[in-house]
Design a protein around this motif. Structure first.
Motif, PDB file in Angstrom:
ATOM      1  N   ALA A  27       0.823  -1.212   0.000  1.00  0.00           N
ATOM      2  CA  ALA A  27       0.000   0.000   0.000  1.00  0.00           C
ATOM      3  C   ALA A  27       0.853   1.257   0.000  1.00  0.00           C
ATOM      4  CB  ALA A  27      -0.919   0.006   1.221  1.00  0.00           C
ATOM      5  N   LEU A  28       0.405   2.263  -0.714  1.00  0.00           N
ATOM      6  CA  LEU A  28       0.970   3.617  -0.686  1.00  0.00           C
ATOM      7  C   LEU A  28       2.476   3.657  -0.873  1.00  0.00           C
ATOM      8  CD1 LEU A  28      -1.174   5.082   2.200  1.00  0.00           C
ATOM      9  CD2 LEU A  28      -1.483   5.408  -0.256  1.00  0.00           C
ATOM     10  N   GLU A  29       2.966   2.831  -1.784  1.00  0.00           N
ATOM     11  CA  GLU A  29       4.393   2.809  -2.119  1.00  0.00           C
ATOM     12  C   GLU A  29       5.271   2.590  -0.883  1.00  0.00           C
ATOM     13  OE1 GLU A  29       5.511   6.103  -4.670  1.00  0.00           O
ATOM     14  OE2 GLU A  29       3.514   6.102  -5.560  1.00  0.00           O
ATOM     15  N   GLY A  30       4.690   1.965   0.137  1.00  0.00           N
ATOM     16  CA  GLY A  30       5.459   1.649   1.337  1.00  0.00           C
ATOM     17  C   GLY A  30       5.528   2.758   2.374  1.00  0.00           C
ATOM     18  N   TYR A  31       4.731   3.791   2.225  1.00  0.00           N
ATOM     19  CA  TYR A  31       4.743   4.859   3.232  1.00  0.00           C
ATOM     20  C   TYR A  31       4.034   4.404   4.498  1.00  0.00           C
ATOM     21  CZ  TYR A  31       6.870   8.323   0.236  1.00  0.00           C
ATOM     22  OH  TYR A  31       7.762   9.020  -0.542  1.00  0.00           O
ATOM     23  N   LEU A  33       1.615   4.528   7.374  1.00  0.00           N
ATOM     24  CA  LEU A  33       0.322   5.170   7.659  1.00  0.00           C
ATOM     25  C   LEU A  33       0.312   5.914   8.984  1.00  0.00           C
ATOM     26  CD1 LEU A  33      -2.296   2.503   6.496  1.00  0.00           C
ATOM     27  CD2 LEU A  33      -1.969   4.794   5.585  1.00  0.00           C
ATOM     28  N   VAL A  34       0.944   5.365   9.988  1.00  0.00           N
ATOM     29  CA  VAL A  34       0.930   5.993  11.303  1.00  0.00           C
ATOM     30  C   VAL A  34       1.699   7.315  11.280  1.00  0.00           C
ATOM     31  CG1 VAL A  34       1.554   5.708  13.747  1.00  0.00           C
ATOM     32  CG2 VAL A  34       0.629   3.770  12.448  1.00  0.00           C
ATOM     33  N   MET A  77      -6.351   3.831   8.429  1.00  0.00           N
ATOM     34  CA  MET A  77      -6.636   3.628   7.008  1.00  0.00           C
ATOM     35  C   MET A  77      -7.079   4.934   6.363  1.00  0.00           C
ATOM     36  SD  MET A  77      -5.997   0.603   6.103  1.00  0.00           S
ATOM     37  CE  MET A  77      -5.891  -1.091   6.627  1.00  0.00           C
ATOM     38  N   PRO A  78      -6.604   5.189   5.149  1.00  0.00           N
ATOM     39  CA  PRO A  78      -6.995   6.436   4.479  1.00  0.00           C
ATOM     40  C   PRO A  78      -8.448   6.410   4.043  1.00  0.00           C
ATOM     41  CG  PRO A  78      -5.619   5.091   3.041  1.00  0.00           C
ATOM     42  CD  PRO A  78      -5.666   4.400   4.375  1.00  0.00           C
ATOM     43  N   GLU A  79      -9.034   7.576   4.003  1.00  0.00           N
ATOM     44  CA  GLU A  79     -10.393   7.732   3.487  1.00  0.00           C
ATOM     45  C   GLU A  79     -10.384   7.461   1.980  1.00  0.00           C
ATOM     46  OE1 GLU A  79     -13.176   8.521   5.653  1.00  0.00           O
ATOM     47  OE2 GLU A  79     -11.517   7.836   6.918  1.00  0.00           O
ATOM     48  N   CYS A  80     -11.535   7.192   1.439  1.00  0.00           N
ATOM     49  CA  CYS A  80     -11.715   6.963  -0.004  1.00  0.00           C
ATOM     50  C   CYS A  80     -10.862   5.790  -0.500  1.00  0.00           C
ATOM     51  CB  CYS A  80     -11.424   8.224  -0.815  1.00  0.00           C
ATOM     52  SG  CYS A  80     -12.409   9.653  -0.322  1.00  0.00           S
ATOM     53  N   GLY A  81     -10.597   4.837   0.371  1.00  0.00           N
ATOM     54  CA  GLY A  81      -9.842   3.664  -0.019  1.00  0.00           C
ATOM     55  C   GLY A  81      -8.420   3.939  -0.452  1.00  0.00           C
ATOM     56  N   LEU A 111      -5.766  11.489   0.857  1.00  0.00           N
ATOM     57  CA  LEU A 111      -4.630  11.477  -0.071  1.00  0.00           C
ATOM     58  C   LEU A 111      -5.055  12.091  -1.397  1.00  0.00           C
ATOM     59  CD1 LEU A 111      -3.648   7.875   0.871  1.00  0.00           C
ATOM     60  CD2 LEU A 111      -2.237   9.877   1.317  1.00  0.00           C
ATOM     61  N   PHE A 112      -4.057  12.584  -2.168  1.00  0.00           N
ATOM     62  CA  PHE A 112      -4.376  13.330  -3.386  1.00  0.00           C
ATOM     63  C   PHE A 112      -3.432  13.000  -4.533  1.00  0.00           C
ATOM     64  CE2 PHE A 112      -5.471  15.714   0.375  1.00  0.00           C
ATOM     65  CZ  PHE A 112      -6.818  15.941   0.175  1.00  0.00           C
ATOM     66  N   TYR A 113      -3.957  13.138  -5.737  1.00  0.00           N
ATOM     67  CA  TYR A 113      -3.129  13.074  -6.940  1.00  0.00           C
ATOM     68  C   TYR A 113      -2.268  14.328  -6.980  1.00  0.00           C
ATOM     69  CZ  TYR A 113      -1.635  13.114 -11.767  1.00  0.00           C
ATOM     70  OH  TYR A 113      -0.862  13.149 -12.895  1.00  0.00           O
ATOM     71  N   ASN A 114      -1.028  14.178  -7.398  1.00  0.00           N
ATOM     72  CA  ASN A 114      -0.140  15.321  -7.581  1.00  0.00           C
ATOM     73  C   ASN A 114       0.837  14.934  -8.678  1.00  0.00           C
ATOM     74  OD1 ASN A 114       1.411  17.594  -7.416  1.00  0.00           O
ATOM     75  ND2 ASN A 114       2.113  17.262  -5.331  1.00  0.00           N
TER      76      ASN A 114
END
Length: 149
Positions: A27-31, A33-34, A77-81, A111-114
């Motif tokens: 998930a999330l390129e290994g970032y 979450l905490v 867990m992030p919102e919006c999956g 989280l957002f697209y950038n």
């Protein structure tokens, strides 16, 4: 807002989708979450400090963060999956994110697209912050049906 919706619609239709889980189910390129909550930072985790939830691996930067996550995974867990919250809110679509572009609001991670769009950078967090309260409501409503699609 109409220009934002149009830009996101064009962007979404012109790019291929890549979920926030890579081919190795990380998930999330290994970032970590905490780290988003504890330090308000995007911190790279380690595969040596991994937790698996529903076939997805989450990496952590410290044993302490790993333990916190294990104790209550849903809290982090992030919102919006884990998809771009702005895209979910404005276009009712799942769109990939840059794990370093985020916002923690009221104990929830968005989280957002950038990235590139028509030769310029588009950062989904910028329009989100201009109307966050309304966009949170839209994202929550849209995610109820979008999450299963």
């Amino acid at each position: 807002m109409k220009n934002l919706i149009l830009a996101l619609t064009v962007l979404i239709s012109s790019m291929s989708f890549a979920q926030s889980v890579n081919t190795k189910s990380v998930a999330l390129e290994g970032y970590d979450l905490v780290g988003y909550f504890a330090k308000n930072q995007a911190i790279q985790g380690s595969d040596k400090l991994s937790v698996e939830v529903d076939g997805v691996h989450y990496y952590f930067s410290s044993v302490e963060n790993q333990k916190l996550f294990k104790a209550n995974p849903n809290k982090y867990m992030p919102e919006c999956g884990g998809f771009c919250a702005t895209a979910v809110a404005t276009s009712n679509a799942k769109f990939p994110v840059d794990p370093e572009t985020f916002q923690v609001t009221d104990g929830k991670l968005y989280l957002f697209y950038n990235g590139p769009y028509k030769g310029a950078n588009f950062n989904g967090k910028e329009p989100w912050l201009k109307d966050e309260k309304a966009l949170i409501k839209k994202a929550e409503a849209n995610w109820k049906t979008l999450k299963n699609s």
